[in-house]
Design an enzyme around this catalytic site. Structure first.
Site, PDB file in Angstrom:
ATOM      1  CG  ASP A 127      -5.095   2.687   4.750  1.00 55.99           C
ATOM      2  OD1 ASP A 127      -4.063   2.201   3.916  1.00 55.99           O
ATOM      3  OD2 ASP A 127      -5.258   3.557   5.485  1.00 55.99           O
ATOM      4  CD  GLU A 183      -0.861   7.259  -2.434  1.00 59.59           C
ATOM      5  OE1 GLU A 183      -1.070   7.935  -1.512  1.00 59.59           O
ATOM      6  OE2 GLU A 183      -1.302   6.323  -2.872  1.00 59.59           O
ATOM      7  CD  GLU A 185      -3.030   0.888   0.101  1.00 60.54           C
ATOM      8  OE1 GLU A 185      -3.979   1.711  -0.267  1.00 60.54           O
ATOM      9  OE2 GLU A 185      -3.152  -0.375  -0.335  1.00 60.54           O
TER      10      GLU A 185
END
Length: 432
Positions: free
Chosen positions: A417, A264, A233
């Protein structure tokens, strides 16, 4: 997640764990006596002035970000003010701990969490999360989560949507101090899945320490039996050298799956001169064709192919309005359920409801999009009857689903998450 049947024994989690102090960003900055001003990004926060400028910068964009605060004394003062602020809440924090906490809600799973666990974090963890004694420490690591709501204003800054800005002075996670505990516990715990996170925390380390600990991480990953899938992750980063030379060249080939968001993804392609690297930032909802091009490039250039030994075969991309699951053909199954489960939990967790409440959500995904901006593309229109759209490109399958976005989110931190955790639970990996 399953190989041939359901995941039964458990999941192995590492590396970062902390306590999140969640509160209104604007109210905390006001309590610290900081006035609004012009926004400016800072790779590292060295002062309260840097903090307010970086917060304003990302609040204006409505984008999530995470930064390291270098001054220990100043951070301690800010953290104390945050934890004592009326309405501040303490939660399990850190990508590994959050994914583990989400997986642990499944009664059939046991999760081993290897990260720096202090007394408060241990108290907050689910009963199904096992913490080895070597991971326990006397004090907690605190991360400050400054949230803002859609339309909230601070001076001339107005947030286009709800999100959060995260910062910490976290040396334990950054040094990956639990790495040896993680390696030592593999044989005894016998995991069905390894989830890795926290590499972004290394940005607060010296280059020498970073190189040393990353070499140790790569060595440890290489020692994990090949029949145990590894999910990485990602989180917000600012060091292009760390992303390009280490992530793409050293770590990505050793993992089977990665999870990441739009910030990201863009930083990754900028760092390695990939497709659309000249794009400085997203303008509103990220273009699906551009996202698809970058995901394709990662899997083609850094994933498993006939002439590459990389283990990477899966990417779960999530942004506010939609999710995309990209997989190399022949390695993964049940993608429709996996990507749909991730989108569902995004809506329910943000609104703090058991099921999707249609009065509390809205659709922000494009109703029509093209599948590439660089190659011959297909135009796809959303079908409410079959909300997961599918297309293929040179042996890679893409599954797209819109997200029913919570209008007034109760909490934004940890959504990525939770999305990745749900996607993994519903995924099937084929034995090779």
């Amino acid at each position: 997640m399953r190989k041939k049947g359901p995941l039964e024994q458990g999941c192995k989690e590492r590396v970062n764990a902390c306590v999140d102090v969640v509160l209104s960003g604007v109210k905390l900055l006001q309590a610290l006596g900081l006035d609004p001003g012009n926004g400016e990004d800072h790779a590292v926060l060295n002062s309260k002035k840097d903090l307010k400028e970086a917060f304003s910068h990302f609040m204006q964009k409505g984008a999530a970000a995470e930064r390291f605060f270098s001054d220990a004394v100043s951070f301690h003062h800010i953290a104390q003010a945050a934890s004592e602020y009326p309405g501040a809440q303490l939660y399990v924090g850190g990508n590994a701990a959050l994914i583990g906490q989400k997986l642990a809600t499944n009664p059939h799973l046991k999760v081993l969490l290897c990260g720096p666990v202090g007394p408060k974090l241990h108290e907050l963890l689910d009963d199904n999360v096992i913490v080895p004694p070597e991971s326990m420490q006397e004090t907690d690591e605190f991360h400050l989560i400054l949230e803002y709501q859609a339309g909230e204003e601070w001076g001339q800054t107005r947030a286009p949507n709800a999100n959060r800005f995260i910062f910490s002075h976290d040396l334990s996670n950054g040094a990956m101090n639990m790495l040896e505990v993680f390696v030592a516990s593999l044989d005894e715990f016998q995991p069905d899945l390894v989830v890795l996170s926290g590499l972004h925390m290394m940005e607060g380390q010296s280059k020498e320490m970073r190189a040393k600990r990353l070499l140790a991480a790569v060595t440890s990953l290489s020692d994990i039996p090949t029949d145990i899938p590894i999910h990485l992750e990602l989180a917000s980063m600012t060091d292009q050298d760390l992303m390009s030379k280490i992530m793409l060249q050293q770590v990505f080939p050793l993992v089977n799956s990665i999870g990441l968001n739009e910030q990201e993804l863009l930083f990754l392609t900028q760092s390695a001169a990939g497709p659309h690297a000249s794009l400085t930032s997203w303008n509103g909802v990220p273009d699906v064709g551009i996202v698809s091009d970058i995901l394709f490039w990662i899997l083609k250039e850094h994933g498993r192919t006939t002439d590459k030994l990389s283990d990477l075969t899966r990417i779960h991309f999530h942004t506010l309005a939609y999710h995309v699951l990209a997989t190399v053909d022949g390695y993964w199954g049940n993608q429709i359920a996996a990507v749909a489960a991730g989108a569902r939990v995004a809506g329910t967790q943000a609104c703090a409801t058991e099921t999707i409440d249609t009065d509390k959500v809205s659709l922000k995904a494009p109703l029509e999009f093209v599948t590439s901006q660089t190659e011959t593309n297909t135009k796809i229109s959303l079908n409410p009857g079959e909300p997961v759209a599918h297309w293929q490109r040179e042996g890679i399958s893409f599954h797209f689903t819109p997200v029913l976005v919570c209008k007034d989110p109760i909490r934004t931190v940890g959504l990525g998450d939770a999305i990745s955790a749900e996607g993994l639970l519903y995924s099937e990996i084929y034995p090779q």
